[in-house]
Design a protein around this motif. Structure first.
Motif, PDB file in Angstrom:
ATOM      1  N   ALA A 149       0.835  -1.209   0.000  1.00  0.00           N
ATOM      2  CA  ALA A 149       0.000   0.000   0.000  1.00  0.00           C
ATOM      3  C   ALA A 149       0.866   1.254   0.000  1.00  0.00           C
ATOM      4  O   ALA A 149       0.567   2.240  -0.700  1.00  0.00           O
ATOM      5  CB  ALA A 149      -0.926  -0.008   1.208  1.00  0.00           C
ATOM      6  N   GLY A 150       1.952   1.237   0.782  1.00  0.00           N
ATOM      7  CA  GLY A 150       2.839   2.394   0.834  1.00  0.00           C
ATOM      8  C   GLY A 150       3.530   2.646  -0.489  1.00  0.00           C
ATOM      9  O   GLY A 150       3.628   3.794  -0.955  1.00  0.00           O
ATOM     10  N   VAL A 151       4.000   1.564  -1.111  1.00  0.00           N
ATOM     11  CA  VAL A 151       4.655   1.694  -2.417  1.00  0.00           C
ATOM     12  C   VAL A 151       3.663   2.216  -3.448  1.00  0.00           C
ATOM     13  O   VAL A 151       3.983   3.115  -4.239  1.00  0.00           O
ATOM     14  CB  VAL A 151       5.235   0.339  -2.866  1.00  0.00           C
ATOM     15  N   ARG A 152       2.460   1.674  -3.443  1.00  0.00           N
ATOM     16  CA  ARG A 152       1.433   2.123  -4.391  1.00  0.00           C
ATOM     17  C   ARG A 152       1.141   3.611  -4.194  1.00  0.00           C
ATOM     18  O   ARG A 152       1.006   4.362  -5.166  1.00  0.00           O
ATOM     19  CB  ARG A 152       0.158   1.305  -4.217  1.00  0.00           C
ATOM     20  N   ALA A 153       1.039   4.049  -2.943  1.00  0.00           N
ATOM     21  CA  ALA A 153       0.735   5.449  -2.652  1.00  0.00           C
ATOM     22  C   ALA A 153       1.833   6.375  -3.166  1.00  0.00           C
ATOM     23  O   ALA A 153       1.562   7.452  -3.715  1.00  0.00           O
ATOM     24  CB  ALA A 153       0.537   5.632  -1.154  1.00  0.00           C
ATOM     25  N   THR A 200      14.858  -4.111  -0.515  1.00  0.00           N
ATOM     26  CA  THR A 200      15.704  -4.734   0.495  1.00  0.00           C
ATOM     27  C   THR A 200      15.696  -3.943   1.792  1.00  0.00           C
ATOM     28  O   THR A 200      15.221  -2.804   1.846  1.00  0.00           O
ATOM     29  CB  THR A 200      17.150  -4.859  -0.039  1.00  0.00           C
ATOM     30  N   THR A 201      16.204  -4.546   2.844  1.00  0.00           N
ATOM     31  CA  THR A 201      16.394  -3.879   4.127  1.00  0.00           C
ATOM     32  C   THR A 201      17.828  -4.113   4.559  1.00  0.00           C
ATOM     33  O   THR A 201      18.527  -4.965   4.016  1.00  0.00           O
ATOM     34  CB  THR A 201      15.453  -4.447   5.213  1.00  0.00           C
ATOM     35  N   PHE A 202      18.291  -3.355   5.539  1.00  0.00           N
ATOM     36  CA  PHE A 202      19.628  -3.589   6.067  1.00  0.00           C
ATOM     37  C   PHE A 202      19.685  -4.998   6.652  1.00  0.00           C
ATOM     38  O   PHE A 202      18.708  -5.491   7.213  1.00  0.00           O
ATOM     39  CB  PHE A 202      19.973  -2.564   7.140  1.00  0.00           C
ATOM     40  N   GLY A 203      20.830  -5.646   6.512  1.00  0.00           N
ATOM     41  CA  GLY A 203      20.988  -6.978   7.055  1.00  0.00           C
ATOM     42  C   GLY A 203      20.716  -8.076   6.049  1.00  0.00           C
ATOM     43  O   GLY A 203      20.745  -9.251   6.401  1.00  0.00           O
ATOM     44  N   GLU A 204      20.441  -7.711   4.807  1.00  0.00           N
ATOM     45  CA  GLU A 204      20.162  -8.716   3.788  1.00  0.00           C
ATOM     46  C   GLU A 204      21.258  -8.766   2.727  1.00  0.00           C
ATOM     47  O   GLU A 204      21.036  -9.173   1.599  1.00  0.00           O
ATOM     48  CB  GLU A 204      18.804  -8.449   3.139  1.00  0.00           C
ATOM     49  N   ASP A 205      22.468  -8.356   3.123  1.00  0.00           N
ATOM     50  CA  ASP A 205      23.582  -8.289   2.179  1.00  0.00           C
ATOM     51  C   ASP A 205      23.916  -9.650   1.565  1.00  0.00           C
ATOM     52  O   ASP A 205      24.451  -9.720   0.464  1.00  0.00           O
ATOM     53  CB  ASP A 205      24.830  -7.746   2.876  1.00  0.00           C
ATOM     54  N   PHE A 246      18.682  -2.019  -6.637  1.00  0.00           N
ATOM     55  CA  PHE A 246      18.218  -2.254  -5.272  1.00  0.00           C
ATOM     56  C   PHE A 246      17.639  -0.972  -4.696  1.00  0.00           C
ATOM     57  O   PHE A 246      18.207   0.104  -4.856  1.00  0.00           O
ATOM     58  CB  PHE A 246      19.369  -2.699  -4.379  1.00  0.00           C
ATOM     59  N   LEU A 247      16.516  -1.110  -3.994  1.00  0.00           N
ATOM     60  CA  LEU A 247      15.891   0.011  -3.303  1.00  0.00           C
ATOM     61  C   LEU A 247      15.735  -0.361  -1.836  1.00  0.00           C
ATOM     62  O   LEU A 247      15.327  -1.471  -1.504  1.00  0.00           O
ATOM     63  CB  LEU A 247      14.513   0.322  -3.893  1.00  0.00           C
ATOM     64  N   LEU A 248      16.073   0.559  -0.958  1.00  0.00           N
ATOM     65  CA  LEU A 248      15.941   0.333   0.468  1.00  0.00           C
ATOM     66  C   LEU A 248      14.517   0.689   0.895  1.00  0.00           C
ATOM     67  O   LEU A 248      14.015   1.775   0.598  1.00  0.00           O
ATOM     68  CB  LEU A 248      16.954   1.202   1.213  1.00  0.00           C
ATOM     69  N   LYS A 249      13.861  -0.236   1.582  1.00  0.00           N
ATOM     70  CA  LYS A 249      12.469   0.001   1.988  1.00  0.00           C
ATOM     71  C   LYS A 249      12.325   1.244   2.850  1.00  0.00           C
ATOM     72  O   LYS A 249      11.300   1.922   2.802  1.00  0.00           O
ATOM     73  CB  LYS A 249      11.920  -1.212   2.744  1.00  0.00           C
ATOM     74  N   SER A 250      13.334   1.536   3.632  1.00  0.00           N
ATOM     75  CA  SER A 250      13.274   2.697   4.519  1.00  0.00           C
ATOM     76  C   SER A 250      13.856   3.951   3.873  1.00  0.00           C
ATOM     77  O   SER A 250      14.054   4.965   4.539  1.00  0.00           O
ATOM     78  CB  SER A 250      14.033   2.396   5.812  1.00  0.00           C
ATOM     79  N   GLY A 251      14.125   3.891   2.588  1.00  0.00           N
ATOM     80  CA  GLY A 251      14.747   5.015   1.899  1.00  0.00           C
ATOM     81  C   GLY A 251      13.784   6.151   1.598  1.00  0.00           C
ATOM     82  O   GLY A 251      12.572   6.072   1.859  1.00  0.00           O
ATOM     83  N   GLY A 292      15.860   1.661 -18.883  1.00  0.00           N
ATOM     84  CA  GLY A 292      16.973   0.770 -19.193  1.00  0.00           C
ATOM     85  C   GLY A 292      18.223   1.023 -18.386  1.00  0.00           C
ATOM     86  O   GLY A 292      19.272   0.433 -18.663  1.00  0.00           O
ATOM     87  N   ALA A 293      18.126   1.895 -17.389  1.00  0.00           N
ATOM     88  CA  ALA A 293      19.295   2.210 -16.571  1.00  0.00           C
ATOM     89  C   ALA A 293      19.300   1.376 -15.294  1.00  0.00           C
ATOM     90  O   ALA A 293      18.292   0.791 -14.909  1.00  0.00           O
ATOM     91  CB  ALA A 293      19.313   3.699 -16.216  1.00  0.00           C
ATOM     92  N   ALA A 294      20.442   1.332 -14.643  1.00  0.00           N
ATOM     93  CA  ALA A 294      20.557   0.673 -13.344  1.00  0.00           C
ATOM     94  C   ALA A 294      20.285   1.704 -12.254  1.00  0.00           C
ATOM     95  O   ALA A 294      20.487   2.905 -12.455  1.00  0.00           O
ATOM     96  CB  ALA A 294      21.959   0.098 -13.180  1.00  0.00           C
ATOM     97  N   PHE A 295      19.826   1.234 -11.106  1.00  0.00           N
ATOM     98  CA  PHE A 295      19.608   2.162  -9.990  1.00  0.00           C
ATOM     99  C   PHE A 295      19.933   1.469  -8.686  1.00  0.00           C
ATOM    100  O   PHE A 295      19.421   0.396  -8.392  1.00  0.00           O
ATOM    101  CB  PHE A 295      18.166   2.663  -9.950  1.00  0.00           C
ATOM    102  N   LEU A 296      20.776   2.100  -7.900  1.00  0.00           N
ATOM    103  CA  LEU A 296      21.112   1.603  -6.573  1.00  0.00           C
ATOM    104  C   LEU A 296      20.783   2.693  -5.569  1.00  0.00           C
ATOM    105  O   LEU A 296      21.260   3.819  -5.705  1.00  0.00           O
ATOM    106  CB  LEU A 296      22.595   1.250  -6.475  1.00  0.00           C
ATOM    107  N   SER A 297      19.954   2.367  -4.591  1.00  0.00           N
ATOM    108  CA  SER A 297      19.676   3.311  -3.523  1.00  0.00           C
ATOM    109  C   SER A 297      21.003   3.758  -2.918  1.00  0.00           C
ATOM    110  O   SER A 297      21.856   2.921  -2.620  1.00  0.00           O
ATOM    111  CB  SER A 297      18.817   2.633  -2.454  1.00  0.00           C
ATOM    112  N   PRO A 298      21.224   5.071  -2.759  1.00  0.00           N
ATOM    113  CA  PRO A 298      22.524   5.545  -2.274  1.00  0.00           C
ATOM    114  C   PRO A 298      23.002   4.856  -0.995  1.00  0.00           C
ATOM    115  O   PRO A 298      24.184   4.564  -0.847  1.00  0.00           O
ATOM    116  CB  PRO A 298      22.273   7.040  -2.040  1.00  0.00           C
TER     117      PRO A 298
END
Length: 216
Positions: free
Chosen positions: A15-19, A82-87, A101-106, A121-127
């Motif tokens: 729901a949060g992602v959709r919003a 992803t979340t921290f701790g899932e490396d 990768f996107l951080l859920k708490s980002g 077509g680009a790559a994206f990594l949450s900072p």
């Protein structure tokens, strides 16, 4: 319109992602799924441009789902939530051909930027996760830096120039503007670079560029 499928076993997260995605008029959530199996089936039915996958889900986890999606709906870009701790899941996700990768708490803006980048077509990594991804990828390959440099050195000057911009996270359109090229020409360069480096996607190409020291 960018068509997105959201897959997470937590209804509140979906729901949060959709919003958040609803705030962008150029993005539409076409389906949701609570497990990896349903995500694959929904992707087959709806043919989204981007699939947002939670790494850990029941029935079929996000990593297995990403591997299946690459075969079932190769046109869909996959972003891992992803979340921290899932490396420990990072390398397998990269092998599965994920777009980032996107951080859920980002920051919610990262979610929108990631979806648009993947669709382009680009790559994206949450900072906040980017450095961990790079370290996880390169630490297991610390002895491969010379090999990475050799692989990158085999590219033409223009290909290395394009690869450096890919590693900087730029989209094809942005690279075309930077190098005064037609976007179709950039796409052809990127495709050729992936083939010559023997990598599956832009994320792997970017990580190889970092390992080779191409990004400074």
């Amino acid at each position: 319109m960018i068509r997105v499928l959201v897959a997470d076993d937590e209804a509140m997260i979906r729901a949060g992602v959709r919003a958040i995605l609803a705030t962008d008029p150029g993005v539409e959530v076409v389906a949701e799924a609570a497990n990896g199996h349903d995500a694959v089936e929904s992707a087959r039915a709806h043919r989204p441009d981007v699939v947002l996958l939670d790494i850990r889900m029941p029935t079929l986890d996000g990593l297995a789902a990403a591997e299946e999606l690459r075969r079932a709906v190769p046109s869909a870009a996959v972003l891992m939530l992803t979340t921290f701790g899932e490396d420990e899941y990072i390398e397998r996700a990269l092998r599965a051909g994920t777009a980032g990768f996107l951080l859920k708490s980002g920051d919610p803006r990262e979610l929108l930027a990631g979806v648009r980048a993947a669709a382009d077509g680009a790559a994206f990594l949450s900072p906040k996760v980017a450095q961990r991804v790079i370290l996880a990828w390169t630490s297991a390959r610390s002895s491969g830096a010379a090999a990475a440099r050799e692989r990158v050195a085999a590219l033409t000057d223009r290909e290395r120039e394009v690869l450096a911009l890919v590693a900087a996270g730029m989209s094809n359109a942005a690279i075309a503007s930077e190098l005064f090229l037609v976007e179709g020409t950039v796409k052809a360069y990127v495709s050729q670079i992936l083939t010559r480096l023997d990598v599956r996607n832009r994320v792997q190409a970017a990580l190889l560029a970092h390992e080779a020291g191409l990004t400074g």
